[in-house]
Design a protein around this motif. Structure first.
Motif, short mmCIF file in Angstrom:
data_model
loop_
_atom_site.label_atom_id
_atom_site.label_comp_id
_atom_site.label_asym_id
_atom_site.label_seq_id
_atom_site.Cartn_x
_atom_site.Cartn_y
_atom_site.Cartn_z
N ALA A 4 45.19 -24.04 -21.70
CA ALA A 4 45.37 -25.37 -21.12
C ALA A 4 44.52 -26.43 -21.81
O ALA A 4 44.68 -27.63 -21.54
N GLY A 5 43.60 -26.03 -22.66
CA GLY A 5 42.82 -27.00 -23.41
C GLY A 5 41.35 -27.01 -23.07
O GLY A 5 40.84 -26.19 -22.31
N ASP A 6 40.64 -28.01 -23.65
CA ASP A 6 39.19 -28.06 -23.56
C ASP A 6 38.67 -28.16 -22.13
O ASP A 6 37.67 -27.55 -21.77
N GLU A 7 39.34 -28.97 -21.31
CA GLU A 7 38.85 -29.16 -19.95
C GLU A 7 38.85 -27.83 -19.18
O GLU A 7 37.89 -27.51 -18.47
N ALA A 8 39.92 -27.06 -19.35
CA ALA A 8 40.00 -25.77 -18.66
C ALA A 8 38.99 -24.79 -19.23
O ALA A 8 38.36 -24.02 -18.48
N SER A 9 38.78 -24.81 -20.54
CA SER A 9 37.80 -23.91 -21.16
C SER A 9 36.39 -24.24 -20.69
O SER A 9 35.61 -23.34 -20.35
N ILE A 12 34.84 -26.05 -32.64
CA ILE A 12 35.36 -25.80 -33.98
C ILE A 12 36.55 -26.72 -34.21
O ILE A 12 37.54 -26.66 -33.44
N ASP A 13 36.44 -27.57 -35.22
CA ASP A 13 37.48 -28.58 -35.49
C ASP A 13 37.80 -29.38 -34.22
O ASP A 13 38.95 -29.70 -33.92
N GLY A 14 36.74 -29.68 -33.44
CA GLY A 14 36.89 -30.46 -32.24
C GLY A 14 37.32 -29.68 -31.02
O GLY A 14 37.36 -30.23 -29.91
N ARG A 15 37.64 -28.41 -31.17
CA ARG A 15 38.13 -27.61 -30.04
C ARG A 15 36.98 -26.88 -29.37
O ARG A 15 36.13 -26.28 -30.03
#
Length: 492
Positions: free
Chosen positions: A433-438, A458-461
């Protein structure tokens, strides 16, 4: 030099009562050790037995620890039971428990029973091993144990003590990289380069200690080139070659190339052979940072991580990370120690002595920044002897297997992605689901108090990192981590 001591000679008599200075507080040192040591050891045993049940991250607020303790030092001696009581009341609650078996953050700062006991011996001896003369055993055990370690890791022969190089124990990989940087800087300047023209190179994922070492060495941050990486987060030799060529064309001097075996963010493995070829072609010092991952080379099947190390001028790995030796113990190896001494040796009259003048001994103060040095080799010596080579291999192999199992569970779950490969014992993953979920998942995991994991970008992720390597970590700890991940992660 004096003749060898007689091994059959009787031990000297104990120091007689009343021989201590009149200002010595309380019991004689030997008596106090005899009286208090059992209680201290019992405290250590209780702590280690229960550390896995404590919240991994300390839950105290900033300033809480200091507020629990007196504002002024005591005027009268205090008893050991009071000191131990405050350990339980204040220090342990204010401690983040790096020795927890569910420590999965950053990398480890491991300890073990042999290391703890050896630290007590180190403190008992109180050796200041700046010179061979001030600690013959401190020096010679260190030389031996570094040769043992080089053999266990399968390092090139040029890092053994029977040639111009050898090994030395520093306090941290940061200091090891600094020492290599200072040697590289002075070698380049001795060849005629100007300080302002020197340029260093490392991966974009390299540890921050590389830049910090350059700053301490008198260079500026813009004298460091960050080299791009490939999809496996390994330095690209072609990009390195292009950066070096551009600097040479501009009249600058490439003086240092730092490759990494196991970057902090993802365990990226730089290709040492091609990177070393570029460094050697331009006369640059080639330093290899394997602070954490280097321990994997204990396993013959993983020695490929060091392919190309033969070209390196220096190499560092930290036994206090994944070799159960307790901080501080960073193993720096050099192919030739002369540049270290050229950069670091200053000999005032009060340090001159016959042993040093004979040229038959090593003075490790010439291989490091500080003058003073502890008998750190004793704890690595004790760990290797108590675990044995096969015991160390079994532990490292077991941690890697646990990481592989976690990776397989994540790969089979549609909620997660694994953006970078897992070469060893570090697993990096993200929620689909993306950065917020991580980020929310990491916060929820650590908030349980049962585990501690960390993150990187890593590369903004945003990625979660799970480093599997704490001394006591076993299958049950990974099962608990997975159960928490499974329960706390939102749906895909």
């Amino acid at each position: 030099m004096d003749a060898a001591p007689d091994p059959d000679a009787e031990s000297p008599p104990p120091r007689p009562p009343g021989a201590e200075p009149p200002w010595w507080p309380g019991a004689r040192p030997a008596d106090e050790l005899a009286d208090a040591a059992p209680a201290v050891v019992d405290w250590a045993v209780r702590y280690l037995e229960g550390v896995g049940e404590r919240p991994v991250l300390s839950e105290v607020a900033p300033g809480w620890v200091r507020d629990q303790l007196p504002a002024h030092a005591p005027e009268e001696p205090e008893a050991w039971d009071a000191i131990l009581s405050d350990l339980d009341r204040v220090v342990v609650p204010g401690t983040t428990h790096w020795q927890s078996p569910r420590w999965f953050g950053y990398f480890q700062a491991n300890s073990s029973a042999p290391a703890v006991l050896a630290e007590a011996i180190i403190a008992t001896l109180g050796t200041q091993g700046m010179l061979w003369q001030t600690g013959p055993a401190c020096t010679e055990v260190e030389t031996l144990i570094m040769d043992w370690l080089a053999e266990l890791l399968g390092l090139p022969d040029r890092f053994r003590s029977d040639g111009p190089g050898g090994g030395v124990i520093q306090d941290s990989a940061s200091s090891s990289t600094l020492v290599a940087t200072l040697a590289a800087r002075d070698r380049a300047r001795a060849a005629g380069a100007r300080l302002d023209d020197l340029v260093a190179y490392t991966s974009v994922d390299a540890h921050s200690s590389v830049e910090k070492g350059l700053r301490v060495a008198g260079l500026l941050a813009d004298q460091l080139r960050s080299v791009p990486v490939d999809g496996a987060r390994a330095m690209r030799p072609d990009a390195l070659a292009e950066a070096v060529a551009a600097d040479v064309a501009a009249g600058r001097t490439p003086f240092l190339v730092v490759a990494t075996v196991g970057t902090t963010s993802t365990h990226g493995l730089d290709p040492l052979g091609p990177v070393g070829d570029v460094a050697r072609a331009h006369g640059a010092w080639f330093h290899v940072d394997a602070a954490h991952a280097g321990a994997a080379a204990l396993l013959p099947e993983l020695r490929w991580i060091h392919d190309g190390l033969e070209a390196a001028d220096s190499y560092v790995m930290d036994p206090h990370k994944w070799l159960f030796t307790a901080m501080e113990c960073s193993a720096l190896f050099v192919a030739d120690a002369a540049p270290l001494a050229d950069a670091l040796s200053i000999t005032p009259e009060y340090l001159r002595n016959a042993a040093t003048g004979s040229g038959q001994v090593v003075d490790y103060r010439d291989w490091q920044v500080p003058l003073g040095r502890r008998f750190r080799a004793l704890k690595l010596w004790a760990v290797i002897r108590r675990f044995g080579a096969e015991g160390l291999r079994a532990a490292v192999r077991g941690h890697i297997a646990l990481a592989a199992d976690l990776e397989a569970r994540l790969a089979a779950d549609a909620r997660f992605v694994l953006p970078v490969p897992r070469p060893l014992n570090l697993v990096c993953f993200a929620h689909v689901a993306g950065d917020e979920a991580s980020e929310a998942l990491l916060g929820a995991l650590n908030a349980t108090g049962r585990v501690f994991c960390s993150h990187t970008r890593i590369d903004g992720r945003y990625l979660l990192r799970v480093s599997v390597g704490q001394t006591a970590t076993g299958p049950a700890d990974l099962d608990e981590l997975w159960a928490l991940v499974d329960r706390l992660a939102p749906p895909a």
